[in-house]
Design an enzyme around this catalytic site. Structure first.
Site, mmCIF file in Angstrom:
data_model
loop_
_atom_site.group_PDB
_atom_site.id
_atom_site.type_symbol
_atom_site.label_atom_id
_atom_site.label_comp_id
_atom_site.label_asym_id
_atom_site.label_seq_id
_atom_site.Cartn_x
_atom_site.Cartn_y
_atom_site.Cartn_z
ATOM 1 N N GLY A 123 62.147 -61.439 -10.659
ATOM 2 C CA GLY A 123 63.025 -61.123 -9.547
ATOM 3 C C GLY A 123 63.862 -59.887 -9.836
ATOM 4 N N SER A 180 67.012 -71.500 -16.689
ATOM 5 C CA SER A 180 68.223 -70.752 -17.060
ATOM 6 C C SER A 180 69.475 -71.607 -16.953
ATOM 7 C CB SER A 180 68.374 -69.520 -16.164
ATOM 8 O OG SER A 180 68.394 -69.912 -14.804
ATOM 9 N N HIS A 211 58.205 -49.321 0.916
ATOM 10 C CA HIS A 211 59.043 -49.880 -0.158
ATOM 11 C C HIS A 211 58.560 -49.547 -1.561
ATOM 12 C CE1 HIS A 211 59.283 -52.447 3.470
ATOM 13 N NE2 HIS A 211 60.564 -52.252 3.270
ATOM 14 N N ARG A 224 54.493 -64.297 -11.221
ATOM 15 C CA ARG A 224 55.961 -64.260 -11.190
ATOM 16 C C ARG A 224 56.500 -64.752 -12.531
ATOM 17 N NH1 ARG A 224 61.059 -65.023 -9.833
ATOM 18 N NH2 ARG A 224 61.895 -67.126 -9.728
ATOM 19 N N VAL A 225 57.393 -63.978 -13.115
ATOM 20 C CA VAL A 225 58.051 -64.359 -14.380
ATOM 21 C C VAL A 225 59.537 -64.497 -14.075
ATOM 22 C CG1 VAL A 225 56.351 -63.521 -16.053
ATOM 23 C CG2 VAL A 225 57.947 -61.908 -15.087
ATOM 24 N N GLY A 226 59.954 -65.713 -13.764
ATOM 25 C CA GLY A 226 61.278 -65.899 -13.187
ATOM 26 C C GLY A 226 62.197 -66.785 -13.996
ATOM 27 N N SER A 227 63.333 -67.076 -13.388
ATOM 28 C CA SER A 227 64.253 -68.071 -13.931
ATOM 29 C C SER A 227 64.398 -69.165 -12.885
ATOM 30 C CB SER A 227 65.612 -67.443 -14.252
ATOM 31 O OG SER A 227 66.236 -66.989 -13.069
ATOM 32 N N GLU A 284 63.914 -72.462 -7.692
ATOM 33 C CA GLU A 284 64.011 -71.001 -7.697
ATOM 34 C C GLU A 284 63.886 -70.536 -6.244
ATOM 35 O OE1 GLU A 284 60.619 -70.869 -6.431
ATOM 36 O OE2 GLU A 284 60.290 -69.122 -7.702
ATOM 37 N N MET A 285 63.517 -69.286 -6.015
ATOM 38 C CA MET A 285 63.644 -68.789 -4.641
ATOM 39 C C MET A 285 62.429 -68.027 -4.109
ATOM 40 S SD MET A 285 67.667 -67.627 -4.694
ATOM 41 C CE MET A 285 67.758 -67.387 -2.919
ATOM 42 N N ARG A 288 69.565 -65.733 -22.471
ATOM 43 C CA ARG A 288 68.490 -65.558 -21.495
ATOM 44 C C ARG A 288 67.482 -64.539 -21.977
ATOM 45 N NH1 ARG A 288 71.066 -66.060 -15.427
ATOM 46 N NH2 ARG A 288 72.359 -67.810 -16.001
HETATM 47 O O1 LIG Z 1 65.425 -64.693 -12.247
HETATM 48 P P1 LIG Z 1 64.648 -64.504 -10.980
HETATM 49 O O2 LIG Z 1 63.217 -64.154 -11.232
HETATM 50 O O3 LIG Z 1 65.302 -63.514 -10.023
HETATM 51 O O4 LIG Z 1 64.625 -65.932 -10.243
HETATM 52 C C1 LIG Z 1 65.740 -66.690 -9.815
HETATM 53 O O5 LIG Z 1 66.978 -66.014 -9.908
HETATM 54 C C2 LIG Z 1 67.419 -65.557 -8.616
HETATM 55 C C3 LIG Z 1 68.700 -66.275 -8.253
HETATM 56 O O6 LIG Z 1 69.696 -66.036 -9.179
HETATM 57 C C4 LIG Z 1 66.295 -65.874 -7.643
HETATM 58 O O7 LIG Z 1 65.459 -64.766 -7.507
HETATM 59 C C5 LIG Z 1 65.627 -67.041 -8.340
HETATM 60 O O8 LIG Z 1 64.302 -67.279 -7.954
HETATM 61 O O1 LIG Z 2 67.223 -69.925 -7.793
HETATM 62 C C1 LIG Z 2 67.775 -70.424 -8.773
HETATM 63 C C2 LIG Z 2 67.654 -69.872 -10.074
HETATM 64 C C3 LIG Z 2 68.300 -70.466 -11.119
HETATM 65 N N1 LIG Z 2 69.030 -71.563 -10.880
HETATM 66 C C4 LIG Z 2 69.143 -72.098 -9.654
HETATM 67 O O2 LIG Z 2 69.836 -73.086 -9.457
HETATM 68 N N2 LIG Z 2 68.510 -71.520 -8.634
#
Ligand SMILES: O=P(O)(O)O[C@H]1O[C@H](CO)[C@@H](O)[C@H]1O
Ligand SMILES: O=c1cc[nH]c(=O)[nH]1
Length: 236
Positions: free
Chosen positions: A21, A204, A5, A88-91, A180-181, A218
């Site tokens: 992400g 977000s 990958h 991890r720098v996420g939302s 988040e995920m 954002r």
């Molecule tokens: O903005 P990222 O880092 O992708 O994080 C959030 O956004 C995604 C979902 O829209 C999922 O990956 C969640 O964890």
């Molecule tokens: O995973 C996510 C990211 C942003 N907002 C959500 O509700 N879930």
């Protein structure tokens, strides 16, 4: 050597990798915050870059959405590219009354509805926690920039569109700062393969208040989080 990958040669990644992400957020960070950034991988358009920030070598690479995706990249970076620190720098989405859109949250721990850490941990409950040193570095970097970062628990969900209508109330009761995920999965991978990991997210959207940010908003508000993560990364 390349993995299934990641197409980069050995040594292509720095010891510390920032991981959003979205691979386009990785590109945005590389192009706007790193110096001399070179793209080192683009398999499946999951872009990865290495450059410098304030003279220190750093990498940034997307990890995709969800624990299965981020687990692949995190594992390969650690075991094949000797990466030591994943940030991890996420939302994330907020559920609490006192967490607001555009807030920055740091995931000291991450609950999850995923079974991945039970698969690793003999079906027992693994406490998916961030590395203390990176978490502290993130918090201190935020303080230095006069940005108030909330530190606490995240919920890493396998489902963005969750069918459990009672879940939000439970997350509120237990003080979850952000939904988040990936964080719980990345913490599990880091524990399994002997690396360090932490998560910083920008809120977000607010799931209860049904508030959302525009894509332009954002971008600007994510800059605070990106600067905090970069400052922390070079202090490790
Ligand atoms: O903005 P990222 O880092 O992708 O994080 C959030 O956004 C995604 C979902 O829209 C999922 O990956 C969640 O964890
Ligand atoms: O995973 C996510 C990211 C942003 N907002 C959500 O509700 N879930």
């Amino acid at each position: 050597m390349a993995t299934p990958h990641i197409s980069a040669p050995s040594g292509a990644f720095a010891e510390t990798v920032l991981m959003p992400g979205d691979p386009l957020r990785a590109q945005y960070i590389a192009e706007n915050f790193l110096q001399n950034a070179q793209q080192v991988t683009a398999v499946r358009n999951m872009f990865g870059y290495t450059g410098t920030y304030q003279g220190k070598r750093l990498s940034v690479m997307g990890h995709g959405m969800g624990i299965p995706s981020c687990s692949i990249y995190a594992k390969e970076l650690i075991t094949e590219y000797s990466v030591k620190n994943l940030i991890r720098v996420g939302s994330c989405g907020a559920v609490l009354d006192d967490v607001y859109v555009r807030d920055v949250v740091i995931g000291m721990g991450a609950c999850t509805d995923s079974k991945v850490n039970r698969m690793r941990f003999r079906d027992h409950d693994f406490a998916a926690i961030a590395d203390f040193g990176i978490t502290q570095a993130l918090f201190q970097a935020a303080q230095k920039r006069s940005i108030h970062a909330k530190v606490g628990n995240l919920f890493s969900s396998d489902l963005f569109y969750h069918p459990d209508t009672q879940l939000t109330e439970t997350l509120r009761k237990y003080g979850i700062l952000g939904v988040e995920m990936e964080a719980a999965g990345i913490y599990g991978v880091a524990a399994e393969f002997g690396a360090k990991a932490a998560t910083i997210c920008t809120v977000s959207d607010h799931i209860v208040r049904k508030e959302y940010t525009s894509s332009a908003e954002r971008q600007n508000t994510f800059n605070d989080m990106i600067y905090i993560a970069l400052d922390a990364a070079i202090s490790l």
